[in-house]
Scaffold this motif. Structure first.
Motif, PDB file in Angstrom:
ATOM      1  N   PRO A  64       0.806  -1.222   0.000  1.00  0.00           N
ATOM      2  CA  PRO A  64       0.000   0.000   0.000  1.00  0.00           C
ATOM      3  C   PRO A  64       0.849   1.288   0.000  1.00  0.00           C
ATOM      4  N   ILE A  65       0.328   2.305  -0.652  1.00  0.00           N
ATOM      5  CA  ILE A  65       0.961   3.629  -0.700  1.00  0.00           C
ATOM      6  C   ILE A  65       1.095   4.162   0.725  1.00  0.00           C
ATOM      7  N   CYS A  66       0.045   3.931   1.527  1.00  0.00           N
ATOM      8  CA  CYS A  66       0.008   4.391   2.918  1.00  0.00           C
ATOM      9  C   CYS A  66      -0.569   3.263   3.762  1.00  0.00           C
ATOM     10  N   GLN A  67      -0.051   3.116   4.997  1.00  0.00           N
ATOM     11  CA  GLN A  67      -0.556   2.027   5.848  1.00  0.00           C
ATOM     12  C   GLN A  67      -2.008   2.251   6.239  1.00  0.00           C
ATOM     13  N   LEU A 106      -4.248  -5.326   3.256  1.00  0.00           N
ATOM     14  CA  LEU A 106      -4.567  -3.932   3.573  1.00  0.00           C
ATOM     15  C   LEU A 106      -4.952  -3.857   5.053  1.00  0.00           C
ATOM     16  N   ARG A 107      -4.692  -2.699   5.676  1.00  0.00           N
ATOM     17  CA  ARG A 107      -4.968  -2.587   7.112  1.00  0.00           C
ATOM     18  C   ARG A 107      -6.462  -2.455   7.369  1.00  0.00           C
TER      19      ARG A 107
ATOM     20  N   PRO B  66       1.360  -0.365  11.290  1.00  0.00           N
ATOM     21  CA  PRO B  66       1.646  -0.793   9.905  1.00  0.00           C
ATOM     22  C   PRO B  66       0.493  -1.572   9.277  1.00  0.00           C
ATOM     23  N   SER B  67       0.491  -1.658   7.959  1.00  0.00           N
ATOM     24  CA  SER B  67      -0.443  -2.568   7.295  1.00  0.00           C
ATOM     25  C   SER B  67       0.175  -3.972   7.378  1.00  0.00           C
ATOM     26  N   PRO B  68      -0.649  -5.043   7.244  1.00  0.00           N
ATOM     27  CA  PRO B  68      -0.117  -6.406   7.435  1.00  0.00           C
ATOM     28  C   PRO B  68       1.047  -6.713   6.489  1.00  0.00           C
ATOM     29  N   ILE B  75       7.658  -6.206   6.547  1.00  0.00           N
ATOM     30  CA  ILE B  75       6.563  -5.361   7.045  1.00  0.00           C
ATOM     31  C   ILE B  75       5.765  -4.847   5.854  1.00  0.00           C
ATOM     32  N   GLY B  76       4.548  -4.372   6.121  1.00  0.00           N
ATOM     33  CA  GLY B  76       3.764  -3.712   5.073  1.00  0.00           C
ATOM     34  C   GLY B  76       4.107  -2.229   5.052  1.00  0.00           C
TER      35      GLY B  76
END
Lengths: 279, 184
Positions: A64-67, A106-107, B66-68, B75-76
């Motif tokens: 992803p561009i941003c978390q 994605l988060r 962080p994202s998964p 890390i994401g």
């Protein structure tokens, strides 16, 4: 009458949310590149160069561009000659979101307002539907981060405050946000309608491509005036100071009650993720 | 291109004394992620006179969820979240030896006062550059509060993490300085 199975809607949603979160659209990428040239501050230029590098890395590495991959904001236009079968439309959107956020790593950023317990799959999505003529289904996704959304507001201004009152409200919101909504921002302004339509108009204003002006010349002029004044604030990229605080400002307007003057401001970060598909 | 100073954790006072608002730095070493939910637990733990999941002395906390991590990646995306949500908790941690915070956005006066008093630095990571920042992360290990999901405390190994000094120990603030310089 055209038949559309919900499975097609589910897979469209899944693909769109992954694509939007990973691949910055050309329209935004180009605006950031142009911004490097225009920005006067060396620190601001450095930040913008980081953003270009970031977009390239996200695309290459498929991350992803941003978390903050946002709440799953979804706009759907359903042609009135379409029959959706195989299940409910809203369920299909949520299923598409569920699959995208799992498969795309994605988060999940959706939680209970009081207990703050995460819903675990980023649903429910924020869904806006509209019935339109024709036999197509148009889906636009706009995963929206919390940092920028927190600086939005609807205000019922007094009609006598007029254009100047509206402008100072917009500038107040931009200044209040300062570095927090991740500038260079995009500013969406909804004017008129009532309480809830002004908010919706401000979100729709964010969906207008960067650089595209309102068809009404007086509103187009107002957009440019707002953009110029926002960029005089000095906030700059990331709020580190500079001449480029906003990439664009869009205004959407409709008539309102004779007693009212609703104005809504919705702020978007530079990671402006938006993708669409037509079924 | 800007000049870049290379620094490492644990953050020593003599390095902190040299840092000035507006500088770009590359940070290497170990840092710890924590957002509001983890901060609330830190403070509750301290109030119960128990020990924190890691020693704060000379350490740096990164305000990040962080994202998964996709398969095969450390890390994401891992950019900063808005720091002001941690303002309520930060002064207590600074008084116990925390030397650096990484985030985005303005800090409260009480956090700025604590930074001056105890010699701590506030760094800005570029918000919305989570993919770029992930390239500087070499290891990632959950050390506490796994039940918080993206808000768990993660020990990150970082190499050349790109940051800007926002608040130095002399009372300078990049947000105020920058805006003043370019306001028309």
């Amino acid at each position: 009458m055209r038949e559309v199975h919900v499975d097609d809607i589910i897979s469209a949603l899944e693909g769109l949310f992954i694509d939007a979160n990973i691949n910055l659209s050309d329209n935004v990428f180009d605006a950031l590149e142009k911004a490097i040239e225009e920005e006067a501050s060396p620190v601001g230029k450095e930040v913008l160069r980081e953003l270009i590098k970031n977009a390239n890395i996200a695309k290459e590495e498929k991350i992803p561009i941003c978390q903050d991959t946002g709440l799953a904001v979804t706009f759907i236009e359903v042609g009135q000659d379409v029959h959706i079968y195989g299940g409910g439309l809203i369920d299909a959107v949520n299923e598409g979101v569920r699959r995208a956020y799992k498969k795309g790593y994605l988060r999940k950023s959706c939680c209970d307002p009081f207990s703050r317990k995460n819903t675990g799959d980023n649903t429910p999505a924020i869904i806006h539907t509209k019935i339109v003529p024709g036999e197509r289904v148009k889906i636009v996704v706009l995963p929206k981060g919390g940092g920028s959304e927190n600086y939005g507001e609807v205000r019922m201004l007094v009609p006598s405050q007029g254009k100047e009152g509206m402008k100072s409200f917009v500038l107040e919101m931009v200044t209040k946000g300062g570095p927090n909504p991740c500038p260079p921002i995009i500013v969406g302004v909804g004017i008129g309608g009532n309480f809830e339509t002004s908010a919706l108009l401000s979100k729709e204003a964010l969906m207008v491509p960067l650089g595209k002006r309102n068809e009404d010349p007086s509103i187009a002029a107002l957009e440019l005036e707002l953009l110029e004044e926002i960029n005089r604030s000095g906030i700059g990229p990331q709020g580190y100071g500079g001449t480029l605080t906003a990439l664009d400002a869009h205004v959407k307007m409709m008539p309102c009650h004779i007693a009212s003057f609703p104005v809504a401001v919705n702020i978007q970060c530079h990671a402006h993720r938006i993708k669409e598909a037509i079924i | 291109m800007m000049e870049i100073r290379r620094i490492k954790t644990p953050l020593e006072d003599r390095v902190i004394e040299e840092l000035k608002s507006g500088e770009k730095v590359f940070l290497s070493g170990y840092i710890y992620t924590a957002r509001d939910a983890a901060h609330k637990r830190f403070v509750d733990t301290l109030n119960e006179r128990k020990t924190l999941p890691f020693d704060l002395e000379h350490q740096v906390i990164y305000y990040c969820g962080p994202s998964p991590s996709p398969p095969g990646k450390v890390i994401g995306a891992c950019g900063p979240t808005t720091s002001s949500r941690m303002d309520l908790y930060a002064p207590q941690l600074i008084s116990l030896g925390l030397k650096g915070m990484i985030g985005k956005g303005k800090r409260s006066q009480s956090v700025k006062d604590s930074m001056k008093q105890y010699k701590a630095i506030y760094f800005g990571a570029t918000g919305g550059a989570g993919a770029l920042l992930s390239k500087s992360v070499t290891s990632s290990e959950i050390i506490a509060y796994e039940d918080l999901g993206p808000e768990a405390v993660v020990k990150l190994g970082v190499k050349n993490l790109p940051l800007f000094v926002i608040n130095d120990i002399y009372g300078n603030d990049l947000y105020e300085m920058g805006m003043l310089q370019y306001k028309k």
